[in-house]
Design an enzyme around this catalytic site. Sequence first.
Site, short mmCIF file in Angstrom:
data_model
loop_
_atom_site.label_atom_id
_atom_site.label_comp_id
_atom_site.label_asym_id
_atom_site.label_seq_id
_atom_site.Cartn_x
_atom_site.Cartn_y
_atom_site.Cartn_z
N LYS A 115 0.83 -1.31 -0.05
CA LYS A 115 0.00 0.15 -0.20
C LYS A 115 1.07 1.29 -0.04
O LYS A 115 2.02 1.24 0.63
CB LYS A 115 -0.93 -0.14 1.30
N SER A 145 -9.40 1.81 3.39
CA SER A 145 -8.49 2.61 2.57
C SER A 145 -7.52 1.87 1.83
O SER A 145 -7.08 2.24 0.81
CB SER A 145 -7.61 3.68 3.32
N SER A 165 -9.99 -0.37 7.60
CA SER A 165 -9.05 -0.50 6.40
C SER A 165 -8.59 -1.41 5.72
O SER A 165 -8.05 -1.54 4.65
CB SER A 165 -8.22 0.78 6.32
#
Length: 511
Positions: free
Chosen positions: A94, A174, A198
């Site tokens: 990420k 996210s 997330s």
Amino acid sequence: MRSIAAVFALCVLAVPAAAQDLQEVQLPPSHSPIPADQWTPEGEAKAYLDRIRALDDEGPAISAVIAVNENVWKDAFDTSHGEGFLSGLTVLVKDNIETAEWPTTAGSLALKDNATGRDAPLIASIRKNGGVILGKTNLSEWANIRSNNSTSGWSAVGGLTRNPHATDRNACGSSSGSGAAIAAGFAWAAIGTETNGSITCPASVNGIVGFKPTVGLVSRTHVVPISATQDTAGPMTRTVYDAALLLSAMAGSDPLDSTTSDADRYKTDFTAGLADYSLKGVRIGVMTNQIGSHPGVRAAFEQARADFEAAGAELVEIEYDWPEGFWGRSLTVLLYELQRDMNAYLAALPGEDMPDTLADIVAFNTANAEAELRWFNQDLFERALVTTDEAAYREALETNLKATREDGIDRLRNEYNVNFLIAPTMGPAWATDLVNGDNFNSDSGAGSLPAIAGYPHLTVPMGAVEGLPVGLSIFAGKWQDHAVLKAGAAYEKARTAALPVPSFKPWQPSE
């Protein structure tokens, strides 16, 4: 205003346990994109690159991956001949976690030049144990803490990530890119981060496994922060075993992150015992008020309950209600820690002409509104700038930690004499709408309990609603990470539900 339950955020971190006791991965994973009789680590890495080009860059344009290592096949070959137990397996990261190869942007144009040239300790540990960094994944910009009206999965750097199961549906935030990438078969595993949902939300709606470890098991150094209390990184994979294997390469103490001071005591080979763990006689608490009202989710969860019982588990129904004022206090904590922790991260960046404070980010967004603020505003950033009352923050923090720990998960486990707590993770993916923002209306899930407590939370696919994946949550007490993974592996083995396969097309009703 969207409740804090719907504001999905960030995570983080670090080193392995008895790594020398882990066996090297000698055989191709069952999900490898190439046949078993032709499998090599370098061949698999090349196949992932080809798949990213065909399905992420072109075709349905999932837009989950924003940077790739074109030499990953060579790195996979080199590391597979070393001693690391990951043995050339590919990992996507990420883009709020620093890697030496690429800038770390958190999805924002304000950090497009944030090339620190360093690996976060968790990345260094993955490499040390034979893992190969394939590339970086898109995310909800600033880990979805910028606005109450955001569209999850969108960032100014990476655009909009699409759900491979239904390309007009949301991939959730996210860690949207990490979740979509694994569902689409772009890598062996990915790293996500979580502050409040997330990892588990994108894992659930993309039909994969996601594990949020105990906060403090994995280092947060060189990870763009939201909340020191709640941030952690964790694995996102196709199976519980793979999540446990990757966690074994991430967990451990980091002298630069005091929260991880006890991690070395709890790091281990997290794959040990997964294959043999039995649910027979295990008492499991069912969070009845958090099942939610969606009939499809309830049906999938009832089938999961039946699978647990068929495997010998004893299910105990538990009624739990969120404490009064819980969500308001949660937002106070996140906003206070956001301005404090983000200021500290930005001030320490080595590059020139980088923002120094959260206020600088707000000013940048205002000056670049056409690119940054076209679809939604930055109201939470602006509120964070004025959330500076330390006494109010500490009262909110202490109250909610007690509510989720001593009076929450710990009390429920002790009072009902259960090892684990379960609930649906959330509802199915909603239709993406950049104009109006997220239509997050699911009343399923209890993920904020382990998120705010800092306790481990695993989501495992439990079926689908009209072809859209839904996940099952399993969580327990602090440092019970290994136990939760074993319970998840046992459920995975007992599961009778058929799991959906990504269509790479817009959603259509089932026939």
